[in-house]
Design a protein around this motif. Structure first.
Motif, mmCIF file in Angstrom:
data_model
loop_
_atom_site.group_PDB
_atom_site.id
_atom_site.type_symbol
_atom_site.label_atom_id
_atom_site.label_comp_id
_atom_site.label_asym_id
_atom_site.label_seq_id
_atom_site.Cartn_x
_atom_site.Cartn_y
_atom_site.Cartn_z
ATOM 1 N N SER A 196 0.857 -1.192 0.000
ATOM 2 C CA SER A 196 0.000 0.000 0.000
ATOM 3 C C SER A 196 0.879 1.223 0.000
ATOM 4 O O SER A 196 2.068 1.160 0.242
ATOM 5 C CB SER A 196 -0.911 0.003 1.236
ATOM 6 O OG SER A 196 -0.131 0.049 2.414
ATOM 7 N N VAL A 223 -0.244 5.463 5.819
ATOM 8 C CA VAL A 223 -0.741 4.403 6.701
ATOM 9 C C VAL A 223 -0.100 3.092 6.266
ATOM 10 O O VAL A 223 -0.105 2.732 5.095
ATOM 11 C CB VAL A 223 -2.277 4.280 6.640
ATOM 12 C CG1 VAL A 223 -2.739 3.125 7.524
ATOM 13 C CG2 VAL A 223 -2.933 5.586 7.051
ATOM 14 N N VAL A 227 0.513 -1.291 7.185
ATOM 15 C CA VAL A 227 -0.190 -2.429 7.789
ATOM 16 C C VAL A 227 0.779 -3.586 7.933
ATOM 17 O O VAL A 227 1.604 -3.854 7.048
ATOM 18 C CB VAL A 227 -1.395 -2.861 6.934
ATOM 19 C CG1 VAL A 227 -2.095 -4.059 7.576
ATOM 20 C CG2 VAL A 227 -2.364 -1.712 6.736
ATOM 21 N N CYS A 228 0.635 -4.278 9.102
ATOM 22 C CA CYS A 228 1.420 -5.487 9.356
ATOM 23 C C CYS A 228 0.473 -6.547 9.907
ATOM 24 O O CYS A 228 -0.403 -6.238 10.725
ATOM 25 C CB CYS A 228 2.547 -5.189 10.342
ATOM 26 S SG CYS A 228 3.550 -6.643 10.797
ATOM 27 N N ASP A 259 3.456 -4.287 4.733
ATOM 28 C CA ASP A 259 3.601 -3.543 3.482
ATOM 29 C C ASP A 259 4.765 -2.560 3.582
ATOM 30 O O ASP A 259 5.370 -2.358 4.642
ATOM 31 C CB ASP A 259 2.289 -2.840 3.106
ATOM 32 C CG ASP A 259 1.872 -1.781 4.097
ATOM 33 O OD1 ASP A 259 2.673 -1.482 5.022
ATOM 34 O OD2 ASP A 259 0.747 -1.249 3.988
ATOM 35 N N PHE A 294 4.464 0.386 6.036
ATOM 36 C CA PHE A 294 4.759 0.040 7.425
ATOM 37 C C PHE A 294 6.275 0.039 7.647
ATOM 38 O O PHE A 294 6.772 0.555 8.656
ATOM 39 C CB PHE A 294 4.165 -1.329 7.755
ATOM 40 C CG PHE A 294 4.193 -1.647 9.226
ATOM 41 C CD1 PHE A 294 3.101 -1.382 10.029
ATOM 42 C CD2 PHE A 294 5.324 -2.223 9.794
ATOM 43 C CE1 PHE A 294 3.137 -1.691 11.379
ATOM 44 C CE2 PHE A 294 5.364 -2.525 11.141
ATOM 45 C CZ PHE A 294 4.274 -2.252 11.955
ATOM 46 N N THR A 331 -4.048 -7.388 13.279
ATOM 47 C CA THR A 331 -3.582 -6.391 12.304
ATOM 48 C C THR A 331 -2.959 -5.239 13.083
ATOM 49 O O THR A 331 -3.474 -4.805 14.116
ATOM 50 C CB THR A 331 -4.735 -5.844 11.443
ATOM 51 O OG1 THR A 331 -5.692 -5.203 12.280
ATOM 52 C CG2 THR A 331 -5.370 -6.958 10.642
ATOM 53 N N THR A 350 -1.728 -1.388 12.432
ATOM 54 C CA THR A 350 -1.697 -0.252 11.511
ATOM 55 C C THR A 350 -0.858 0.867 12.128
ATOM 56 O O THR A 350 -0.849 1.074 13.346
ATOM 57 C CB THR A 350 -3.108 0.283 11.226
ATOM 58 O OG1 THR A 350 -3.729 0.665 12.447
ATOM 59 C CG2 THR A 350 -3.950 -0.781 10.548
ATOM 60 N N ARG A 401 0.341 5.060 11.435
ATOM 61 C CA ARG A 401 0.207 6.285 10.630
ATOM 62 C C ARG A 401 0.982 7.419 11.307
ATOM 63 O O ARG A 401 1.157 7.437 12.514
ATOM 64 C CB ARG A 401 -1.261 6.673 10.446
ATOM 65 C CG ARG A 401 -1.943 7.138 11.698
ATOM 66 C CD ARG A 401 -3.435 7.387 11.448
ATOM 67 N NE ARG A 401 -4.106 7.901 12.636
ATOM 68 C CZ ARG A 401 -4.251 9.199 12.900
ATOM 69 N NH1 ARG A 401 -3.775 10.099 12.051
ATOM 70 N NH2 ARG A 401 -4.860 9.601 13.997
#
Length: 607
Positions: A4, A8, A10-11, A23, A26, A84, A86, A88
């Motif tokens: 992504s 933001v 994501v893992c 991603d 992250f 998950t 996240t 940011r």
């Protein structure tokens, strides 16, 4: 998993918190390496362990700015993915630095305002208090917790309309400074303030309220009142000194005539009694004038060695006239003489002030005790004398409140009603005692009376200098005396007194006439001169005589001694001086000592 983009990342984690995938966003935001099978909490020690049934949120300050991480548990049927994570970026690095700087600036400002000795407060547009520092708490009595968010409570009802007009001006962006007004404290008591107020900007061109700095004018007003009171006292003192000076001249004539009449052998007994009554009244008047002179601070302070016990015994009658008949005045004096060195007149002022203060503390009556003893002074007293004499003035009155005691010797401080006291009595006591190289303390408690303790250095018993002493004190002589006096009546009466003692008398109306006589060839053995005269004063004449005729004896006389340098010489014993009104006995003694002691220092003549 697909990569992504944006801010933001994501893992994905398994049930043990181990990395399944992450991603690029992250990795970019957290700088974590994509190592599947490793626990995320081991790679990033600032990330907490996963919780099976709870969301976990954490913020972290990174090189790139502030990050917010959210860890959420997933449904079991999505296994092996169980969590998950996240991330940011909440703020950039620059934003974080600015935020921190703003926090530091705010903390600095809050600390400055709270520790300021000046009252600082702020109001919102609805006149509610939004800031209230510790100085405001002390000045008005409300704590910050009590007043923050409440309507502004300081304005008295009768001044509210004026305050609203001033506040509208501030909300229009126009501050004001130096406005003086009355406000009220929490207990309802009034307080006079000087106000400085400025509008507070809201950052968008508007006004979000007002900041005010308030000065308490109580101390300033008290100082102004003290200055006015001091000026009034100085004016009254000058008037009293002037009256006393003129009255002393009149008494000199009256007492001189009494002396001359008492010398007449043919004086009838009845006439002698009348003369004695005139003398008695004159002596009373002299005492009153001496008090005026002391009040106006024109009385010469000359230290003498005398017995404190004897002086108190002689003063009891005078002190008894100053107190109510309902008050008992008792003496408890040391069995042996207690020799001290101070001005007897000034000691009378100490006794008067302390006894009158004690009397005022006993409106219903009571007991005042004057006690003397011998002992050591307090350790804090720096004195060359090891042994001291202690004078105690104790009463059974109301006592002095604890908060008043530290100010008891302050000039102008008084607890009496306006017009009932000057606030100078105990300050004068303190000053006289300090000048005498002594110390004064006070011990008091409400309902248990008061005791003032005056410590004075103890002196050796006085001795008489051989050849110049008591035997010659009442004798006259045949020497030639120049009398310099501008008052005709005083000049005539004093000349007759001198002639009655056998002196040859020459007279001059002032110092200038005396100098003319000297330049014309006049030779005398002693100059007796008034101090205050037109054209040339007695002090100027004394300087002339010292320069041109250093062997000549000089005696000055006056109702007051207001020449600073000359007063210092007289009080130190370096200049012979007579305080008017003068009597035959004092005139005889002073002149005889001065004539017999020519070539000696005046301080060596007293014995």
């Amino acid at each position: 998993m697909p990569h992504s983009s944006g801010e933001v990342g994501v893992c994905l984690l398994d049930a043990g918190g181990r990395i399944l995938d992450m991603d690029s966003a992250f990795r970019s935001l957290t700088r974590a390496a994509p190592l599947p099978g490793r626990r995320l909490a081991q790679l990033l020690d600032w990330i907490p362990d996963t919780q099976p049934k709870a969301e976990v949120s954490v913020r972290h300050e990174s090189i790139g700015g502030e990050l917010e991480v959210m860890i959420r548990p997933l449904s079991p049927h999505l296994a092996p993915v169980c969590f998950t994570v996240t991330v940011r970026r909440v703020r950039t690095r620059q934003e974080t630095l600015l935020t921190r700087q703003l926090q530091i600036a705010r903390q600095t400002f809050d600390a400055f305002v709270d520790s300021s000795p000046v009252t600082i407060l702020t109001l919102d547009p609805e006149m509610r208090v939004t800031m209230w520092n510790r100085a405001a708490e002390q000045m008005f009595g409300w704590t910050a917790d009590e007043i923050l968010g409440r309507p502004y409570p300081l304005v008295p009802t009768d001044e509210w309309k004026d305050f609203e007009k001033l506040y509208e001006r501030v909300l229009d962006g126009k501050g004001f400074t130096g406005v003086e007004a009355w406000r009220k404290r929490k207990d309802g008591s009034p307080i006079r303030l000087r106000m400085h107020t400025a509008p507070m900007a809201d950052g968008e061109g508007g006004v979000s309220g007002a900041m005010a700095i308030l000065e308490d004018l109580t101390e300033r007003d008290q100082l102004e009142n003290q200055v006015r009171h001091s000026q009034k006292m100085e004016a009254v003192g000058r008037l009293a000194g002037g009256i006393a000076h003129d009255f002393n001249n009149l008494l000199t004539v009256i007492m001189g005539m009494c002396d001359l009449m008492e010398l007449e052998d043919e004086l009838a007994e009845q006439a002698f009694e009348r003369v004695s009554e005139i003398r008695r009244v004159s002596d009373t008047a002299r005492e009153l004038v001496a008090q005026l002179m002391t009040f106006s601070r024109r009385q010469v302070m000359r230290g003498q060695i005398f017995d404190l016990n004897e002086h108190i015994r002689n003063s009891v009658r005078m002190l008894g006239r100053l107190i109510s008949e309902r008050i008992e005045l008792a003496l408890c004096l040391w069995e042996s003489p207690l020799w001290i060195k101070t001005d007897p007149n000034q000691l009378d002022q100490i006794l008067i002030n302390l006894v009158v203060n004690a009397s005022d503390a006993m409106p219903q009556g009571g007991r005042i005790e004057l006690r003397t003893s011998q002992g050591r002074a307090p350790e804090r007293l720096d004195s060359a004398s090891e042994h001291h004499v202690l004078l105690e003035v104790a009463d059974t009155g109301t006592g002095i409140p604890e908060d008043v005691l530290p100010h008891i010797f302050d000039p102008f401080f008084t607890t009496k009603k306006a017009g009932s006291g000057t606030g100078l009595g105990l300050a004068n006591v303190y000053g006289i005692v300090e000048q005498s190289k002594g110390h004064v303390t006070v011990d008091s408690a409400l309902g248990h009376g008061t005791c003032f303790c005056v410590f004075l250095p103890q002196q050796a018993a006085p001795r008489v200098v051989a050849g110049v002493g008591v035997g010659a004190a009442g004798e006259g002589g045949s020497e030639r005396v120049l009398l310099v006096e501008d008052n005709d009546a005083v000049r005539r009466s004093t000349a007759k007194l001198l002639e009655s003692m056998g002196y040859a008398v020459e007279v001059a109306r002032d110092g200038a006439e005396a100098v003319e006589a000297f330049e014309g060839g006049l030779r005398v053995d002693l100059v007796l001169s008034d101090l205050s005269m037109p054209r040339m004063t007695g002090a100027e004449l004394a300087d002339y005589v010292r320069e041109h005729y250093p062997e000549l004896a000089i005696v000055l006389m006056s109702g007051n001694l207001d020449v600073a340098d000359l007063k210092e010489e007289v009080e130190a014993g370096r200049m012979a001086f007579m305080q008017k009104p003068i009597s035959l006995r004092s005139l005889s003694k002073t002149l005889r000592v001065a004539l017999d002691g020519r070539g000696r220092q005046p301080s060596q003549l007293a014995g």
